[in-house]
Design a protein around this motif. Structure first.
Motif, PDB file in Angstrom:
ATOM      1  N   UNK A  16      13.378   2.850 -93.467  1.00 29.98           N
ATOM      2  CA  UNK A  16      12.787   1.828 -93.191  1.00 29.98           C
ATOM      3  C   UNK A  16      12.796   1.013 -94.908  1.00 29.98           C
ATOM      4  N   UNK A  17      13.071   1.732 -95.860  1.00 28.84           N
ATOM      5  CA  UNK A  17      13.409   0.456 -96.951  1.00 28.84           C
ATOM      6  C   UNK A  17      14.005  -0.068 -96.724  1.00 28.84           C
ATOM      7  N   UNK A  18      15.702  -0.051 -96.698  1.00 31.03           N
ATOM      8  CA  UNK A  18      16.672  -0.836 -96.402  1.00 31.03           C
ATOM      9  C   UNK A  18      16.261  -1.864 -95.200  1.00 31.03           C
ATOM     10  N   UNK A  19      15.474  -1.829 -94.338  1.00 27.89           N
ATOM     11  CA  UNK A  19      15.708  -2.519 -93.834  1.00 27.89           C
ATOM     12  C   UNK A  19      14.120  -3.567 -93.806  1.00 27.89           C
ATOM     13  N   UNK A  20      12.773  -3.463 -94.753  1.00 33.55           N
ATOM     14  CA  UNK A  20      12.320  -3.902 -95.598  1.00 33.55           C
ATOM     15  C   UNK A  20      13.290  -4.655 -96.694  1.00 33.55           C
ATOM     16  N   UNK A  21      14.265  -4.177 -97.036  1.00 31.40           N
ATOM     17  CA  UNK A  21      15.371  -5.397 -97.874  1.00 31.40           C
ATOM     18  C   UNK A  21      15.682  -5.740 -97.450  1.00 31.40           C
ATOM     19  N   UNK A  22      15.879  -6.245 -96.140  1.00 27.61           N
ATOM     20  CA  UNK A  22      16.988  -6.203 -95.490  1.00 27.61           C
ATOM     21  C   UNK A  22      16.380  -7.874 -95.038  1.00 27.61           C
ATOM     22  N   UNK A  23      14.889  -7.749 -94.898  1.00 28.31           N
ATOM     23  CA  UNK A  23      13.830  -8.778 -94.243  1.00 28.31           C
ATOM     24  C   UNK A  23      14.221  -9.997 -95.519  1.00 28.31           C
ATOM     25  N   UNK A  24      14.418  -9.549 -96.361  1.00 26.59           N
ATOM     26  CA  UNK A  24      13.664 -10.418 -97.856  1.00 26.59           C
ATOM     27  C   UNK A  24      14.733 -11.184 -97.825  1.00 26.59           C
ATOM     28  N   UNK A  25      16.105 -11.252 -97.120  1.00 24.29           N
ATOM     29  CA  UNK A  25      17.671 -11.817 -97.347  1.00 24.29           C
ATOM     30  C   UNK A  25      17.576 -13.028 -95.977  1.00 24.29           C
ATOM     31  N   UNK A  26      17.845 -13.977 -96.780  1.00 26.96           N
ATOM     32  CA  UNK A  26      17.607 -15.597 -96.560  1.00 26.96           C
ATOM     33  C   UNK A  26      18.696 -15.614 -95.498  1.00 26.96           C
ATOM     34  N   UNK A  27      19.752 -14.727 -95.473  1.00 23.92           N
ATOM     35  CA  UNK A  27      20.954 -15.040 -94.044  1.00 23.92           C
ATOM     36  C   UNK A  27      20.662 -14.140 -92.801  1.00 23.92           C
ATOM     37  N   UNK A  28      19.848 -12.971 -92.967  1.00 25.62           N
ATOM     38  CA  UNK A  28      19.044 -11.923 -91.965  1.00 25.62           C
ATOM     39  C   UNK A  28      18.145 -12.789 -91.178  1.00 25.62           C
ATOM     40  N   UNK A  29      18.108 -12.613 -89.835  1.00 23.48           N
ATOM     41  CA  UNK A  29      17.522 -13.579 -89.306  1.00 23.48           C
ATOM     42  C   UNK A  29      16.626 -12.469 -87.795  1.00 23.48           C
ATOM     43  N   UNK A  30      17.156 -11.540 -88.002  1.00 20.25           N
ATOM     44  CA  UNK A  30      15.855 -10.189 -87.690  1.00 20.25           C
ATOM     45  C   UNK A  30      16.448  -9.201 -87.790  1.00 20.25           C
ATOM     46  N   UNK A  31      16.031  -7.301 -88.189  1.00 16.04           N
ATOM     47  CA  UNK A  31      16.477  -7.017 -88.838  1.00 16.04           C
ATOM     48  C   UNK A  31      15.952  -5.686 -88.263  1.00 16.04           C
TER      49      UNK A  31
END
Length: 76
Positions: A16-31
């Motif tokens: 859950x922590x990792x997916x939340x961090x991923x979602x903050x990145x501009x290049x991540x469309x979906x996680x």
């Protein structure tokens, strides 16, 4: 534009922590957290293969809790 799917194995209790961090990145469309061999699948975009490499090695793999990653580049 390079599109790819990045599968990520995480440490116990960190998905859950990792997916939340991923979602903050501009290049991540979906996680999304998923069941199976990997814990997370992220859909990402980058301007070039070099930018994709930087996104994965400099950003995603540096998040606490991220273990192994695997990248599948979209061909068509």
């Amino acid at each position: 534009m390079v599109e790819a799917y990045v599968t990520i194995q995480t440490g116990a209790g960190t998905a859950r922590d990792v997916v939340e961090q991923l979602r903050t990145l501009d290049n991540v469309v979906k996680a999304s957290i998923v069941a199976g061999e990997f814990d997370i699948v992220a859909e990402v975009e980058a301007d070039s293969e070099r930018d994709l490499l930087g996104l994965i090695s400099d950003d995603i793999q540096q998040f606490e809790g991220v273990g192994r990653t695997s990248t599948c580049i979209v061909l068509g």
